[in-house]
Design a protein around this motif. Structure first.
Motif, mmCIF file in Angstrom:
data_model
loop_
_atom_site.group_PDB
_atom_site.id
_atom_site.type_symbol
_atom_site.label_atom_id
_atom_site.label_comp_id
_atom_site.label_asym_id
_atom_site.label_seq_id
_atom_site.Cartn_x
_atom_site.Cartn_y
_atom_site.Cartn_z
ATOM 1 N N ASP A 1 -11.203 -27.886 8.085
ATOM 2 C CA ASP A 1 -10.192 -28.436 7.193
ATOM 3 C C ASP A 1 -9.446 -27.374 6.405
ATOM 4 O OD1 ASP A 1 -10.600 -31.216 7.799
ATOM 5 O OD2 ASP A 1 -12.537 -31.008 6.814
ATOM 6 N N GLY A 2 -9.736 -26.106 6.684
ATOM 7 C CA GLY A 2 -8.898 -25.074 6.102
ATOM 8 C C GLY A 2 -9.619 -24.042 5.273
ATOM 9 N N VAL A 3 -8.919 -22.914 5.072
ATOM 10 C CA VAL A 3 -9.360 -21.812 4.222
ATOM 11 C C VAL A 3 -8.167 -21.427 3.356
ATOM 12 C CG1 VAL A 3 -10.164 -19.429 4.156
ATOM 13 C CG2 VAL A 3 -11.014 -20.969 5.924
ATOM 14 N N GLN A 4 -8.390 -21.246 2.071
ATOM 15 C CA GLN A 4 -7.296 -20.904 1.166
ATOM 16 C C GLN A 4 -7.760 -19.853 0.176
ATOM 17 O OE1 GLN A 4 -3.956 -22.396 0.858
ATOM 18 N NE2 GLN A 4 -3.764 -20.507 -0.345
ATOM 19 N N MET A 5 -6.948 -18.818 0.008
ATOM 20 C CA MET A 5 -7.221 -17.790 -0.997
ATOM 21 C C MET A 5 -6.189 -17.923 -2.108
ATOM 22 S SD MET A 5 -7.795 -13.727 -0.375
ATOM 23 C CE MET A 5 -8.732 -12.735 -1.542
ATOM 24 N N VAL A 6 -6.658 -17.962 -3.356
ATOM 25 C CA VAL A 6 -5.774 -18.104 -4.507
ATOM 26 C C VAL A 6 -5.999 -16.912 -5.420
ATOM 27 C CG1 VAL A 6 -5.019 -19.583 -6.402
ATOM 28 C CG2 VAL A 6 -5.989 -20.607 -4.330
ATOM 29 N N GLU A 7 -4.960 -16.116 -5.622
ATOM 30 C CA GLU A 7 -5.035 -14.909 -6.437
ATOM 31 C C GLU A 7 -4.698 -15.280 -7.880
ATOM 32 O OE1 GLU A 7 -4.984 -11.403 -8.219
ATOM 33 O OE2 GLU A 7 -3.039 -12.371 -8.062
ATOM 34 N N LEU A 8 -5.584 -14.940 -8.813
ATOM 35 C CA LEU A 8 -5.461 -15.421 -10.189
ATOM 36 C C LEU A 8 -5.146 -14.326 -11.200
ATOM 37 C CD1 LEU A 8 -8.524 -17.871 -10.260
ATOM 38 C CD2 LEU A 8 -6.111 -18.441 -9.898
ATOM 39 N N SER A 9 -4.898 -13.108 -10.762
ATOM 40 C CA SER A 9 -4.697 -12.037 -11.740
ATOM 41 C C SER A 9 -3.470 -12.275 -12.599
ATOM 42 C CB SER A 9 -4.589 -10.681 -11.031
ATOM 43 O OG SER A 9 -3.431 -10.631 -10.221
ATOM 44 N N GLY A 10 -2.444 -12.934 -12.053
ATOM 45 C CA GLY A 10 -1.237 -13.181 -12.826
ATOM 46 C C GLY A 10 -1.319 -14.388 -13.730
ATOM 47 N N LEU A 11 -2.388 -15.165 -13.633
ATOM 48 C CA LEU A 11 -2.539 -16.367 -14.451
ATOM 49 C C LEU A 11 -3.218 -15.997 -15.761
ATOM 50 C CD1 LEU A 11 -2.339 -19.475 -14.721
ATOM 51 C CD2 LEU A 11 -4.625 -19.586 -13.691
ATOM 52 N N ARG A 12 -2.552 -16.303 -16.873
ATOM 53 C CA ARG A 12 -3.105 -15.939 -18.177
ATOM 54 C C ARG A 12 -3.568 -17.148 -18.974
ATOM 55 N NH1 ARG A 12 1.417 -11.326 -19.853
ATOM 56 N NH2 ARG A 12 1.117 -10.033 -17.999
ATOM 57 N N ASP A 13 -3.262 -18.324 -18.523
ATOM 58 C CA ASP A 13 -3.615 -19.551 -19.240
ATOM 59 C C ASP A 13 -4.531 -20.383 -18.358
ATOM 60 O OD1 ASP A 13 -3.779 -21.937 -20.593
ATOM 61 O OD2 ASP A 13 -1.653 -22.054 -21.078
ATOM 62 N N GLY A 14 -5.806 -20.464 -18.733
ATOM 63 C CA GLY A 14 -6.774 -21.201 -17.921
ATOM 64 C C GLY A 14 -6.464 -22.672 -17.797
ATOM 65 N N LEU B 1 -1.778 -2.901 -9.037
ATOM 66 C CA LEU B 1 -3.136 -3.432 -9.018
ATOM 67 C C LEU B 1 -3.590 -3.704 -10.452
ATOM 68 C CD1 LEU B 1 -4.780 -1.091 -6.357
ATOM 69 C CD2 LEU B 1 -4.097 -3.471 -6.067
ATOM 70 N N ASP B 2 -4.504 -4.647 -10.600
ATOM 71 C CA ASP B 2 -4.954 -5.042 -11.934
ATOM 72 C C ASP B 2 -5.485 -3.857 -12.739
ATOM 73 O OD1 ASP B 2 -4.332 -7.663 -11.460
ATOM 74 O OD2 ASP B 2 -6.336 -8.202 -10.780
ATOM 75 N N THR B 3 -6.281 -3.007 -12.100
ATOM 76 C CA THR B 3 -6.877 -1.883 -12.814
ATOM 77 C C THR B 3 -5.808 -0.958 -13.373
ATOM 78 O OG1 THR B 3 -8.813 -1.997 -11.374
ATOM 79 C CG2 THR B 3 -8.472 0.050 -12.582
ATOM 80 N N LEU B 4 -4.761 -0.724 -12.600
ATOM 81 C CA LEU B 4 -3.685 0.153 -13.053
ATOM 82 C C LEU B 4 -2.829 -0.530 -14.110
ATOM 83 C CD1 LEU B 4 -2.710 1.673 -9.592
ATOM 84 C CD2 LEU B 4 -4.289 2.544 -11.305
ATOM 85 N N ARG B 5 -2.647 -1.845 -13.966
ATOM 86 C CA ARG B 5 -1.901 -2.584 -14.998
ATOM 87 C C ARG B 5 -2.670 -2.554 -16.323
ATOM 88 N NH1 ARG B 5 -1.348 -6.895 -12.439
ATOM 89 N NH2 ARG B 5 0.831 -6.729 -11.787
ATOM 90 N N GLU B 6 -3.998 -2.717 -16.251
ATOM 91 C CA GLU B 6 -4.811 -2.686 -17.468
ATOM 92 C C GLU B 6 -4.722 -1.319 -18.145
ATOM 93 O OE1 GLU B 6 -8.637 -3.702 -16.021
ATOM 94 O OE2 GLU B 6 -8.114 -5.794 -15.632
ATOM 95 N N TYR B 7 -4.720 -0.265 -17.358
ATOM 96 C CA TYR B 7 -4.597 1.081 -17.930
ATOM 97 C C TYR B 7 -3.254 1.220 -18.634
ATOM 98 C CZ TYR B 7 -5.141 6.150 -18.325
ATOM 99 O OH TYR B 7 -5.270 7.424 -18.805
ATOM 100 N N GLY B 8 -2.211 0.747 -17.994
ATOM 101 C CA GLY B 8 -0.886 0.812 -18.615
ATOM 102 C C GLY B 8 -0.810 0.002 -19.891
ATOM 103 N N ALA B 9 -1.444 -1.175 -19.887
ATOM 104 C CA ALA B 9 -1.425 -2.023 -21.083
ATOM 105 C C ALA B 9 -2.154 -1.342 -22.243
ATOM 106 C CB ALA B 9 -2.051 -3.377 -20.777
#
Length: 728
Positions: free
Chosen positions: A111-124, A367-375
Motif C-alpha cells: 500500500d505504499g512507502v512515503q518519506m516526509v522531511e520535517l526539518s523545515g517544519l517549525r510548528d508541531g 543541510l540542517d547542521t550547517l543551517r544550525e551553525y549559521g543560526a
C-alpha cells in the motif's frame, strides 16, 4: 453602505445544537440549526487501494558508501517492531540510511512507502497536515487531519518515514502513538538525534563510518567525494594512509568527511591533513564535548573560517530560510548596507563551491547542521528581528503576486511556486503570530495566501492560521473583517457551514461599520455560500443578489467571476438549471482575457455539467464534465476529481451502462478519503448517488456490481481519467 444587523450565539465547536440568526437588509434572516462539526466530521472515510502520490521517495543525490550492516539491522528491526528510530548526531547519515531502507522495502509494503522531511517544519501543530500533504491527502476535512490519516491507513500495509524529528520530539511521539494505535499494518521509520520515548520504539543508533589503516567505509567515502572535487587526484597507497588518518581525526562522521574532501580543490592532501591536525588542537573544547561532536564542529568551523567575511555573514543570514530559496529571495532577504545584492550573488556562488549550500536547478538549500551553525553565528553578529522581517516581507511579496495572479493565465504557475515555498510561508506566519506587534501583518499575509489554499484544497491549514491571527487581532480593523469572511469560506468548503455563519456575520458587521463595501459584499457572498450548502436556497439567493449589486457597482471583476460560479451552483441546486448555465457563461465571459486560467474554469465546467444533468441532458453533462475533468487533473484538485468521477458515474448509469458506472463510482469512492467531503457535502446530491448506485446494483446483481466497483477502486488516478474520458 447597505445596513445589516446580526444576532449570533457564542461561537462553539462542541457537538451541542446551536442556533445562528443573521439578518441583513434585503437578505432576510438566517436561522440555522445544526449539530456542530458539520457532516465532514461524521463522514466515514474508507480507502481500498493506495492513492497516487507520485514518487514518494526522493532521489539519492550522491552514491551511498557503506552502511550495509546498518541497513540490514533497520530492515530486520522493522520486521519485528512497528516503530524504529534511527538516532545519532547531526551529519552521521541517518537520513541516507532511512532512505535506502525505505527503497529496499518498497516492494514489501503493497500500500505504499512515503518519506516526509520535517526539518523545515517549525510548528508541531501542523505535523499531521504536513504528512497528509506529502502523501497526496488534502487537509480539506473539518475533522482533525490525524483522524483522516488513521482512517486512510487503518487497514493498509504502509511504511511511513519521518525524517529529522529532533526539534519536534513531543509532537512526533504523540503523532506516532496516534497512528500506531489506529493502524495495525503501519510501520514507522524515524530519524532523530534523540528517541521519541515510546514503549513500542526500537532505537537503532547510527554509528560513524568505520576507519582502518588504509581502507574502510570512511576512507572510501572520502575518496569518492575527493574524486568528485578533483577528478585527477592520484589515490595511491600513501594517499590512502593519509586519508585514513584524516578520517580517524574526523571520527568517521560522513558530513565532516565530505566537507573536508571538498577542501582538496584548494589544498593538497598532505596540507589538508596537517591543517586538520592544527585545527583540532586549536579548536578543541575540552572533555565536555564528545569526539564526534568535536569532529563535526571543527570541520564545519573550518569551512566557516575558510569563507570570506561576506560569505560568513551570508551563511548566517541564509539560516532564516526554512527549506529552500532562490537567488532573488536570497538577495531580497540577505542584502542591506553591509551586504549588497552583488555580494549576495557572489557569496552564494562561493558557498556552493565550498559545499555549504547545495544547488538544485535554480533553488538552493543547506543541510540542517550547517543551517544550525549559521543560526548560532547570526545570534552573535547582529539582531535577528530585522532579518526575520525581511524574510516575512519577501514571503508576503510572493503571496501578493500569487494573489494577483489568481483567475489569470499566471494562476497555475504561481500556485506551484507557493507550493515550493510552503516551509518559508509557515516560518513567516509563525514569526507574525509569535512576535509582538506583527499579528496584523500575519493576517494580511494569510489573506494573500487564501487563493492558493483554495486552489490546493488546504482548508485546514488556512483555518489554522486565520484562527491564530483572529485570536490576536480582536479590534475592529479591516484585517479582522477580511480574515473573518475568508476563514468562513474555508469552513464552507469543509462542510462546516455552522462554523461559517457567525464569522461571516461578524465580517459583515465590521465591514458595514467601517464603510468597506468590497468586504461587505464578500462577506455576503460567503453567507450565501454557507446557506447554499445547508439547503437554505431562498436566503442564499438574497445574499448573492445583494453581493452582486455591490460587486458590479465597484467593478470587482475577480469577485464577480467567483460569485457567478457560486450562484450557478446555487441555481442548479434550487431548480433553475438554465439560469445556472447563464451564470457560468457570464463568469467565463469575464474570463475571456485569461484563456489559460484553470481553477475557476474547471469549477464552472463542473457546475455546467451539473446543470445539464438537472435539465435531463445527459450528453451535455458528459461533454462538460469531461472537459472539467481534464482541467482538474492538470491542477491536481482532488475535490474536483472526486466530483467529476461521481457525475460521470451517474451519466453511465443513466445510459444504462451500469458496469462502467459502477467502475467510476468505485473510483470516486476512493477520493472522499482524500478530500473529506464527498459530493460537496450536499445531502441532495448524496440522495442522487444512493439512487443511481442502487439502480446499478439491481441491474448488475450484487456480485457483478461489487466486482466492477472494486475494479474502479483499484485504478490509478491516470487510469481513471483515461477510462472516464474514453467512455463518456
Amino acid at each position: 453602505m447597505r445596513r445589516a444587523t446580526e444576532r449570533i450565539e457564542p461561537r462553539a465547536r462542541s457537538p451541542a445544537q446551536r442556533t445562528v440568526t443573521i439578518g441583513a437588509s434585503g437578505t432576510g434572516a438566517f436561522e440555522h440549526r445544526a449539530s456542530g462539526g458539520g457532516s465532514a466530521g461524521r463522514e466515514a472515510v474508507t480507502m481500498q487501494h493506495p492513492w497516487d502520490a507520485g514518487d514518494a521517495l526522493p532521489e539519492e543525490a550522491t552514491s551511498l558508501v557503506g552502511r550495509a550492516s546498518e541497513i540490514r539491522a533497520a530492515r530486520d528491526a522493522l520486521g519485528r517492531a512497528r516503530l524504529v528510530t534511527l538516532t545519532g548526531p547531526g551529519g552521521v547519515g541517518k537520513t541516507r540510511v532511512a532512505l535506502r531502507v525505505a527503497r529496499d522495502l518498497a516492494g514489501t509494503f503493497p500500500d505504499g512507502v512515503q518519506m516526509v522531511e520535517l526539518s523545515g517544519l517549525r510548528d508541531g501543530a501542523l505535523l499531521a497536515e504536513t504528512v497528509a500533504g506529502a502523501m497526496g491527502l488534502r487537509d480539506s476535512m473539518a475533522a482533525p487531519t490525524a483522524d483522516l490519516l488513521v482512517e486512510c491507513l487503518r487497514d493498509r500495509r504502509f511504511l511511513l518515514v519521518l525524517d529529522t524529528c529532533e526539534h519536534l520530539v513531543a509532537d512526533c511521539a504523540a503523532f506516532a502513538r496516534r497512528l500506531l494505535d489506529g493502524c495495525s499494518g503501519l510501520r514507522l521509520l524515524v530519524t532523530s538525534r534523540q528517541p521519541l520515548g515510546l514503549a513500542a520504539e526500537r532505537v537503532l543508533p547510527v554509528p560513524p563510518l568505520a576507519v582502518t589503516a588504509e581502507s574502510g567505509d570512511a576512507v572510501e567515502l572520502f575518496v569518492a567525494r575527493a574524486l568528485e572535487a578533483v577528478p585527477d587526484l592520484p589515490v595511491t597507497a600513501t594517499a590512502r594512509r593519509r586519508i585514513a588518518l584524516l578520517c580517524r581525526r574526523l571520527d568517521g562522521i560522513p558530513l565532516a568527511i565530505e566537507l573536508a574532501a571538498v577542501r582538496l580543490r584548494t589544498l593538497p592532501l598532505e596540507g589538508l591533513v596537517r591543517r586538520m591536525d592544527e585545527l583540532f588542537w586549536l579548536l578543541g573544547d575540552g572533555p565536555s564535548e564528545t569526539p564526534r561532536h568535536q569532529a563535526l564542529r571543527t570541520t564545519v568551523g573550518w569551512s566557516h573560517e575558510l569563507c570570506a567575511p561576506p560569505e560568513r555573514l551570508l551563511w548566517a543570514r541564509l539560516s532564516v530560510f526554512a527549506g529552500g530559496f532562490d537567488l532573488a529571495m536570497a538577495e531580497r532577504v540577505c542584502a542591506d548596507e553591509r551586504l549588497d545584492r552583488h555580494a549576495v550573488a557572489v557569496g552564494l556562488a562561493g558557498l556552493v563551491d565550498k559545499s555549504v549550500v547545495h544547488r538544485t536547478g535554480d533553488r538552493y538549500d543547506m543541510l540542517d547542521t550547517l543551517r544550525e551553525y549559521g543560526a548560532a553565528w547570526l545570534e552573535a553578529v547582529e539582531p535577528i528581528r530585522p532579518l526575520c522581517e525581511r524574510h516575512r516581507d519577501c514571503v508576503a511579496e510572493l503571496a501578493r503576486r500569487a494573489a494577483d495572479a489568481w483567475l489569470t493565465d499566471a494562476e497555475e504557475r504561481w500556485v506551484r511556486r507557493l507550493d515550493a515555498e510552503r516551509d518559508n510561508v509557515r516560518a513567516a506566519l509563525e514569526f507574525c503570530f509569535t512576535v509582538p506587534g506583527e499579528a496584523l501583518a500575519g493576517l494580511r499575509l494569510a489573506g494573500a495566501l487564501w487563493s492558493t489554499w483554495l486552489c490546493r484544497s488546504r482548508f485546514t491549514e488556512g483555518r489554522y492560521w486565520f484562527d491564530r491571527g483572529l485570536e490576536l487581532v480582536t479590534e475592529a480593523v479591516p484585517e479582522r473583517a477580511d480574515a473573518l469572511w475568508r476563514n468562513a469560506y474555508l469552513c464552507t468548503n469543509q462542510g462546516d457551514s455552522p462554523e461559517a455563519f457567525p464569522m461571516a456575520a461578524e465580517a459583515l458587521a465590521l465591514a458595514r461599520r467601517g464603510g468597506d463595501e468590497p468586504a461587505y459584499a464578500r462577506a455576503l457572498r460567503t453567507l450565501g455560500t454557507a446557506a447554499t450548502f445547508v439547503g437554505e436556497h431562498d436566503r442564499a439567493g438574497r445574499c448573492f443578489e445583494e453581493a452582486l449589486a455591490v460587486m458590479r457597482e465597484r467593478g470587482l471583476r475577480g469577485d464577480l467571476i467567483m460569485l457567478h460560479v457560486l450562484r450557478g451552483f446555487h441555481r442548479a441546486r434550487s431548480g433553475e438549471p438554465k439560469t445556472a448555465l447563464a451564470e457560468c457563461d457570464e463568469a467565463l465571459h469575464l474570463l475571456r482575457n485569461a484563456p489559460n486560467e484553470i481553477w475557476i474554469r474547471s469549477w464552472a465546467g463542473y457546475v455546467k455539467a451539473l446543470a445539464h444533468w438537472f435539465l435531463d441532458d445527459v450528453e451535455g453533462c458528459a461533454r462538460e464534465v469531461r472537459a472539467s475533468l481534464a482541467a482538474f487533473r492538470r491542477i491536481d484538485d482532488p475535490v474536483g476529481l472526486t466530483n467529476t468521477f461521481e457525475l460521470l458515474g451517474w451519466v453511465f448509469a443513466r445510459r444504462r451502462q451500469y458496469a462502467e458506472g459502477a467502475v467510476l463510482l468505485g473510483a470516486a469512492s476512493r477520493y472522499p478519503a482524500k478530500v473529506g467531503v464527498p459530493r460537496l457535502g450536499d445531502t441532495a446530491l448524496e440522495s442522487l448517488h444512493e439512487q443511481l448506485e442502487g439502480q446499478a446494483r439491481s441491474a448488475l446483481g450484487l456480485d457483478r456490481f461489487t466486482a466492477e466497483h472494486e475494479r474502479g477502486m483499484a485504478l490509478t488516478l491516470d487510469e481513471t481519467v483515461r477510462f472516464a474520458c474514453g467512455g463518456a
